[in-house]
Design a protein around this motif. Structure first.
Motif, PDB file in Angstrom:
ATOM      1  N   VAL A 141      -5.347 -16.290  -1.758  1.00 53.76           N
ATOM      2  CA  VAL A 141      -5.063 -16.576  -0.353  1.00 53.76           C
ATOM      3  C   VAL A 141      -5.458 -15.365   0.486  1.00 53.76           C
ATOM      4  CG1 VAL A 141      -3.328 -17.373   1.295  1.00 53.76           C
ATOM      5  CG2 VAL A 141      -3.080 -17.936  -1.138  1.00 53.76           C
ATOM      6  N   THR A 142      -6.227 -15.611   1.552  1.00 51.41           N
ATOM      7  CA  THR A 142      -6.651 -14.545   2.454  1.00 51.41           C
ATOM      8  C   THR A 142      -6.238 -14.887   3.879  1.00 51.41           C
ATOM      9  OG1 THR A 142      -8.585 -14.072   1.078  1.00 51.41           O
ATOM     10  CG2 THR A 142      -8.592 -13.187   3.314  1.00 51.41           C
ATOM     11  N   VAL A 233      -8.462  -4.918 -11.585  1.00 54.45           N
ATOM     12  CA  VAL A 233      -9.650  -4.301 -11.005  1.00 54.45           C
ATOM     13  C   VAL A 233     -10.892  -5.167 -11.129  1.00 54.45           C
ATOM     14  CG1 VAL A 233      -8.815  -1.960 -11.316  1.00 54.45           C
ATOM     15  CG2 VAL A 233     -10.065  -3.043 -13.171  1.00 54.45           C
ATOM     16  N   THR A 234     -10.708  -6.421 -11.444  1.00 55.54           N
ATOM     17  CA  THR A 234     -11.881  -7.274 -11.598  1.00 55.54           C
ATOM     18  C   THR A 234     -11.702  -8.574 -10.836  1.00 55.54           C
ATOM     19  OG1 THR A 234     -10.990  -8.309 -13.602  1.00 55.54           O
ATOM     20  CG2 THR A 234     -12.375  -6.375 -13.896  1.00 55.54           C
ATOM     21  N   GLY A 235     -12.833  -9.182 -10.503  1.00 55.91           N
ATOM     22  CA  GLY A 235     -12.847 -10.544  -9.989  1.00 55.91           C
ATOM     23  C   GLY A 235     -12.174 -10.693  -8.636  1.00 55.91           C
ATOM     24  N   GLU A 236     -11.596 -11.881  -8.424  1.00 58.75           N
ATOM     25  CA  GLU A 236     -11.005 -12.254  -7.143  1.00 58.75           C
ATOM     26  C   GLU A 236      -9.887 -11.303  -6.728  1.00 58.75           C
ATOM     27  OE1 GLU A 236     -11.234 -14.563  -3.881  1.00 58.75           O
ATOM     28  OE2 GLU A 236     -12.250 -15.207  -5.701  1.00 58.75           O
ATOM     29  N   GLU A 237      -9.255 -10.629  -7.710  1.00 57.66           N
ATOM     30  CA  GLU A 237      -8.072  -9.841  -7.411  1.00 57.66           C
ATOM     31  C   GLU A 237      -8.352  -8.342  -7.406  1.00 57.66           C
ATOM     32  OE1 GLU A 237      -5.051 -11.233 -10.175  1.00 57.66           O
ATOM     33  OE2 GLU A 237      -6.057 -13.156 -10.168  1.00 57.66           O
ATOM     34  N   SER A 238      -9.597  -7.940  -7.239  1.00 61.97           N
ATOM     35  CA  SER A 238      -9.932  -6.520  -7.240  1.00 61.97           C
ATOM     36  C   SER A 238      -9.110  -5.772  -6.194  1.00 61.97           C
ATOM     37  CB  SER A 238     -11.421  -6.346  -6.943  1.00 61.97           C
ATOM     38  OG  SER A 238     -11.760  -4.989  -6.869  1.00 61.97           O
ATOM     39  N   GLY A 239      -8.533  -4.645  -6.604  1.00 58.45           N
ATOM     40  CA  GLY A 239      -7.740  -3.841  -5.691  1.00 58.45           C
ATOM     41  C   GLY A 239      -6.357  -4.377  -5.434  1.00 58.45           C
ATOM     42  N   THR A 240      -5.847  -5.229  -6.297  1.00 61.26           N
ATOM     43  CA  THR A 240      -4.536  -5.827  -6.103  1.00 61.26           C
ATOM     44  C   THR A 240      -3.611  -5.452  -7.252  1.00 61.26           C
ATOM     45  OG1 THR A 240      -4.997  -7.877  -7.305  1.00 61.26           O
ATOM     46  CG2 THR A 240      -5.664  -7.788  -5.007  1.00 61.26           C
ATOM     47  N   ALA A 241      -2.345  -5.795  -7.092  1.00 65.24           N
ATOM     48  CA  ALA A 241      -1.361  -5.497  -8.128  1.00 65.24           C
ATOM     49  C   ALA A 241      -0.291  -6.573  -8.150  1.00 65.24           C
ATOM     50  CB  ALA A 241      -0.722  -4.134  -7.876  1.00 65.24           C
ATOM     51  N   SER A 242       0.391  -6.646  -9.286  1.00 70.97           N
ATOM     52  CA  SER A 242       1.500  -7.579  -9.427  1.00 70.97           C
ATOM     53  C   SER A 242       2.617  -7.223  -8.456  1.00 70.97           C
ATOM     54  CB  SER A 242       2.018  -7.538 -10.864  1.00 70.97           C
ATOM     55  OG  SER A 242       3.231  -8.251 -10.980  1.00 70.97           O
ATOM     56  N   VAL A 243       3.195  -8.241  -7.834  1.00 69.06           N
ATOM     57  CA  VAL A 243       4.367  -8.072  -6.982  1.00 69.06           C
ATOM     58  C   VAL A 243       5.620  -8.497  -7.737  1.00 69.06           C
ATOM     59  CG1 VAL A 243       5.501  -8.871  -4.861  1.00 69.06           C
ATOM     60  CG2 VAL A 243       3.038  -8.370  -4.864  1.00 69.06           C
ATOM     61  N   ALA A 244       5.564  -9.684  -8.337  1.00 64.86           N
ATOM     62  CA  ALA A 244       6.677 -10.201  -9.133  1.00 64.86           C
ATOM     63  C   ALA A 244       6.150 -11.330  -9.998  1.00 64.86           C
ATOM     64  CB  ALA A 244       7.818 -10.690  -8.245  1.00 64.86           C
ATOM     65  N   TRP A 257       0.667 -11.834  -6.815  1.00 68.08           N
ATOM     66  CA  TRP A 257       0.007 -10.554  -6.646  1.00 68.08           C
ATOM     67  C   TRP A 257      -0.331 -10.329  -5.174  1.00 68.08           C
ATOM     68  CZ3 TRP A 257      -4.785 -11.048  -4.472  1.00 68.08           C
ATOM     69  CH2 TRP A 257      -5.499 -12.231  -4.693  1.00 68.08           C
ATOM     70  N   GLY A 258      -0.578  -9.075  -4.831  1.00 66.85           N
ATOM     71  CA  GLY A 258      -0.932  -8.767  -3.457  1.00 66.85           C
ATOM     72  C   GLY A 258      -1.870  -7.578  -3.385  1.00 66.85           C
ATOM     73  N   ASP A 259      -2.545  -7.439  -2.249  1.00 64.13           N
ATOM     74  CA  ASP A 259      -3.407  -6.279  -2.045  1.00 64.13           C
ATOM     75  C   ASP A 259      -2.566  -5.110  -1.521  1.00 64.13           C
ATOM     76  OD1 ASP A 259      -3.037  -6.614   0.696  1.00 64.13           O
ATOM     77  OD2 ASP A 259      -5.083  -7.280   1.108  1.00 64.13           O
ATOM     78  N   ARG A 260      -3.217  -4.015  -1.141  1.00 66.42           N
ATOM     79  CA  ARG A 260      -2.477  -2.806  -0.777  1.00 66.42           C
ATOM     80  C   ARG A 260      -1.659  -2.981   0.502  1.00 66.42           C
ATOM     81  NH1 ARG A 260      -7.595  -1.428  -0.837  1.00 66.42           N
ATOM     82  NH2 ARG A 260      -7.197   0.018  -2.547  1.00 66.42           N
ATOM     83  N   ASN A 261      -1.899  -4.039   1.261  1.00 66.79           N
ATOM     84  CA  ASN A 261      -1.081  -4.298   2.446  1.00 66.79           C
ATOM     85  C   ASN A 261       0.286  -4.867   2.089  1.00 66.79           C
ATOM     86  OD1 ASN A 261      -3.076  -3.793   4.717  1.00 66.79           O
ATOM     87  ND2 ASN A 261      -4.201  -5.318   3.514  1.00 66.79           N
ATOM     88  N   ILE A 262       0.387  -5.487   0.910  1.00 70.23           N
ATOM     89  CA  ILE A 262       1.647  -6.110   0.485  1.00 70.23           C
ATOM     90  C   ILE A 262       2.515  -5.029  -0.150  1.00 70.23           C
ATOM     91  CG2 ILE A 262       2.713  -7.863  -0.957  1.00 70.23           C
ATOM     92  CD1 ILE A 262       1.101  -9.080   1.293  1.00 70.23           C
ATOM     93  N   ARG A 263       3.429  -4.476   0.631  1.00 71.56           N
ATOM     94  CA  ARG A 263       4.289  -3.402   0.155  1.00 71.56           C
ATOM     95  C   ARG A 263       5.741  -3.843  -0.017  1.00 71.56           C
ATOM     96  NH1 ARG A 263       1.926   1.385  -0.059  1.00 71.56           N
ATOM     97  NH2 ARG A 263       3.366   1.447  -1.807  1.00 71.56           N
ATOM     98  N   ASN A 264       6.044  -5.075   0.381  1.00 74.13           N
ATOM     99  CA  ASN A 264       7.412  -5.582   0.303  1.00 74.13           C
ATOM    100  C   ASN A 264       7.431  -6.985  -0.271  1.00 74.13           C
ATOM    101  OD1 ASN A 264       7.469  -3.588   2.816  1.00 74.13           O
ATOM    102  ND2 ASN A 264       9.548  -3.740   2.027  1.00 74.13           N
ATOM    103  N   VAL A 265       8.574  -7.369  -0.804  1.00 78.01           N
ATOM    104  CA  VAL A 265       8.763  -8.721  -1.301  1.00 78.01           C
ATOM    105  C   VAL A 265      10.220  -9.110  -1.082  1.00 78.01           C
ATOM    106  CG1 VAL A 265       9.248  -7.925  -3.660  1.00 78.01           C
ATOM    107  CG2 VAL A 265       8.452 -10.271  -3.288  1.00 78.01           C
ATOM    108  N   ARG A 317      -4.569 -10.054   1.530  1.00 79.43           N
ATOM    109  CA  ARG A 317      -4.758 -10.996   0.429  1.00 79.43           C
ATOM    110  C   ARG A 317      -3.547 -10.980  -0.506  1.00 79.43           C
ATOM    111  NH1 ARG A 317      -8.818 -10.426  -3.313  1.00 79.43           N
ATOM    112  NH2 ARG A 317      -8.627  -8.163  -3.174  1.00 79.43           N
ATOM    113  N   TRP A 318      -3.223 -12.152  -0.997  1.00 83.87           N
ATOM    114  CA  TRP A 318      -2.236 -12.299  -2.052  1.00 83.87           C
ATOM    115  C   TRP A 318      -2.635 -13.538  -2.848  1.00 83.87           C
ATOM    116  CZ3 TRP A 318       1.007 -16.574  -2.670  1.00 83.87           C
ATOM    117  CH2 TRP A 318       0.994 -17.499  -1.609  1.00 83.87           C
TER     118      TRP A 318
END
Length: 327
Positions: A141-142, A233-244, A257-265, A317-318
């Motif tokens: 989702v973007t 670090v690959t594919g559609e989710e490059s630069g993202t991390a697990s949120v929960a 998952w979320g990109d570096r803008n997603i800092r809260n949940v 992105r998430w």
């Protein structure tokens, strides 16, 4: 009968785990259904229903709550409608009941758009889009916000999915939250501070059975920069991390998952979520995992708030990733 959430955009794609299906709604650009090989990965709701407990909706231009619906801009007190009257807060932004228009569509993706017009409590003009795209291992989702007004606009955003693993009781899923801090709140669920999760019941980095927790809590310190969080670090989710994530006893998992803008949940475990049934809705346990760019009351605290300048665009992105689902 016309759907209560307007036109229903069906997305389909063949994946290594079986056929994937998502249904995105005209109203709130919400995610009404997402399944892989017939297994629901979010809580679905009927076309004739409105989103229960905000299921699947876009939260824009703020997620969560604004205390008293009030904040100050250039010395002027702004007053938002109190859309959570029992708590005297403004909740979940301004597009919850708005109709989105389609900009682009393919069999596996759709891009929808809505405008935030200047109004009581928010005197800014924004064009917003949201793109849903099915991938081999999930849903990406973007969100993009463009300021088409004359003044810099404060923006935060989020989403409200209720992930699940169809066929597994939600209470038996293990919830893992990749967050370092807990947002401490008052009796109206507005922030009063932020504290480390270490040594508290809110430290869910190693997981806990959903049936053993009772949460309507915000968390911070998530994102690719958090040392405890594994980045992809690959594919559609490059630069993202697990949120929960939610993990079933057999090892299958669903991750937000979320990109570096997603800092809260925000994580919410209502025990009166209305599930569709042959004899009508019945109530049970569900879990919302809400990726957010800012915590509650960000218009007042400034925490995580993004000021989008005139003519500027900002994208976030998430997504939802499934693992362990094999044909």
């Amino acid at each position: 009968m016309r759907a209560a959430t307007g036109f229903q955009y069906e997305l389909r794609v063949a994946t290594p785990s079986g056929p994937a299906l998502a249904i995105v709604t005209e109203v709130a650009a919400g995610l009404r259904l997402y399944s892989v090989d017939g297994i629901d990965l979010v809580e679905p709701f009927a076309p004739e229903a409105t989103p229960p407990w905000g299921a699947g909706i876009v939260l824009m231009p703020w997620p969560n709550r604004i205390r008293d619906g009030r904040w100050r801009h250039q010395g002027v007190v702004q007053r938002l409608p109190l859309t959570e009257p029992e708590q005297q807060n403004a909740i979940h932004g301004l597009l919850r009941y708005s109709s989105y228009r389609m900009l682009d569509r393919s069999p596996s993706s759709v891009t929808l758009a809505a405008t935030v017009f200047p109004q009581a409590g928010y005197p800014f003009l924004l064009d917003t889009t949201v793109r849903y795209a099915l991938t081999d291992n999930g849903l990406a989702v973007t969100h993009t916000v463009r300021n088409v007004g004359r003044d810099a606009a404060p923006v935060a955003l989020g989403a409200h999915p209720y992930p699940k693993i169809g066929g597994v009781p939600t209470e038996d899923l293990v919830l893992t939250i990749a967050a370092r801090t807990h947002i401490d709140v008052d009796d109206r669920q507005n922030p009063v501070g932020e504290s480390s999760v270490v040594g508290t019941r809110f430290d869910l980095r190693t997981g806990c059975r959903v049936g053993d927790v009772d949460l309507d809590d915000g968390f911070g310190g998530v994102g690719p920069e958090a040392p405890e969080v594994r980045s992809d670090v690959t594919g559609e989710e490059s630069g993202t991390a697990s949120v929960a994530s939610l993990t079933a006893p057999d090892g299958r998992s669903v991750t937000i998952w979320g990109d570096r803008n997603i800092r809260n949940v925000q994580v919410f475990t209502p025990r009166n979520f209305p599930f569709p049934g042959p004899g009508g809705p019945f109530l049970g346990l569900a879990v919302a995992i809400e990726p957010m760019t800012a915590p509650a009351n960000a218009f007042n605290s400034g925490a995580g708030l993004r000021w989008v300048e005139p003519g500027e665009s900002w994208s976030v992105r998430w997504g939802i990733r499934h693992q362990g689902f094999r044909l």
